[in-house]
Design a protein around this motif. Sequence first.
Motif, short mmCIF file in Angstrom:
data_model
loop_
_atom_site.label_atom_id
_atom_site.label_comp_id
_atom_site.label_asym_id
_atom_site.label_seq_id
_atom_site.Cartn_x
_atom_site.Cartn_y
_atom_site.Cartn_z
N ASP A 13 0.82 -1.32 -0.06
CA ASP A 13 0.00 -0.16 -0.01
C ASP A 13 0.97 1.01 -0.21
OD1 ASP A 13 -2.38 1.54 -0.02
OD2 ASP A 13 -2.77 0.90 2.05
N ARG A 17 -0.04 7.77 -2.57
CA ARG A 17 0.61 8.86 -1.94
C ARG A 17 1.95 8.87 -2.14
NH1 ARG A 17 -1.01 6.14 3.60
NH2 ARG A 17 -1.73 4.35 1.86
N ARG A 64 -12.27 2.44 -8.25
CA ARG A 64 -11.20 3.66 -8.60
C ARG A 64 -11.56 3.92 -9.93
NH1 ARG A 64 -5.53 2.50 -5.45
NH2 ARG A 64 -6.57 1.84 -3.50
MG MG Z 1 -3.97 2.28 -0.48
#
Ligand code: MG
Length: 235
Positions: A13, A17, A64
């Motif tokens: 993950d 970001r 998404r």
């Molecule tokens: Mg994620």
Amino acid sequence: MKPQPAHVAIIMDGNGRWAKKHLLSVASGHRKGVETLREIIRFSSDNGIKVLTLFAFSTENWSRSKEEVSALMQLILEYFKSEIDELHKNNVIIRIIGDIDGLPKLQRETVLSAMQKTASNTGMYLNIALNYGGRGEILSAAKKLCKLYKDDKISLDDINEDNFQDLLYTKGQPPVDLLIRTSGEMRISNFLLYQCAYAEFIFNPVLWPDYTVEEYKKDLKAYMDRDRRFGGRTQ
Ligand code: MG
Ligand code: IPE
Ligand code: IPE
């Protein structure tokens, strides 16, 4: 020092970001994430990990944007095309866990052929979770069991944890010993709900594209320092 984990599972993950931090597109974040994945697979296979399960795409990730989903689907094709020969040479057995039928045709054919090609290898199991959800996996095992019962292939008294596990995607593999999630999020996000019953969890704050073999070694060592009790007492 206790033994290293037989089965490591990783929730890779933080690609989004990472991309944001570097002012790049989310697709570039995923692309960079693939580089990390290569390193971690190689290290695991060279160092006696028996099963490595990587969460690549969840049943929830379809929500998404169309652009992001298609970038991820494209990366799947590129990944198998560029890596399959080396994985095969390294004796890795590829297993795709998840609903393969729900993948687009080209991706489905690509992953099926990767599984076929490596099926008789004898090295590390590499489970790649694609279109995977833990609740869905347990539910589909329950349905398979109902069918076996209905067809008189199993009686109620014969149903046990061992044969139930044989209905999961991870049939024949040991349960997860260590679950690592990168990026600092502390949740399981519908990953390996059944197989993680007694797993040790490590939440590493590093974003997946920045995760390195050095970090991985630290996480493996932290696991080996833990005291696993399985409900009993160690002394
Ligand atoms: Mg994620
Ligand atoms: C994980 O990275 C990869 C997939 C879900 C495919 P994310 O894309 O979830 O990264 P963040 O959580 O947005 O940083
Ligand atoms: C889990 O990460 C799925 C993968 C790493 C493939 P997500 O980023 O999708 O999970 P949430 O939404 O933060 O729980």
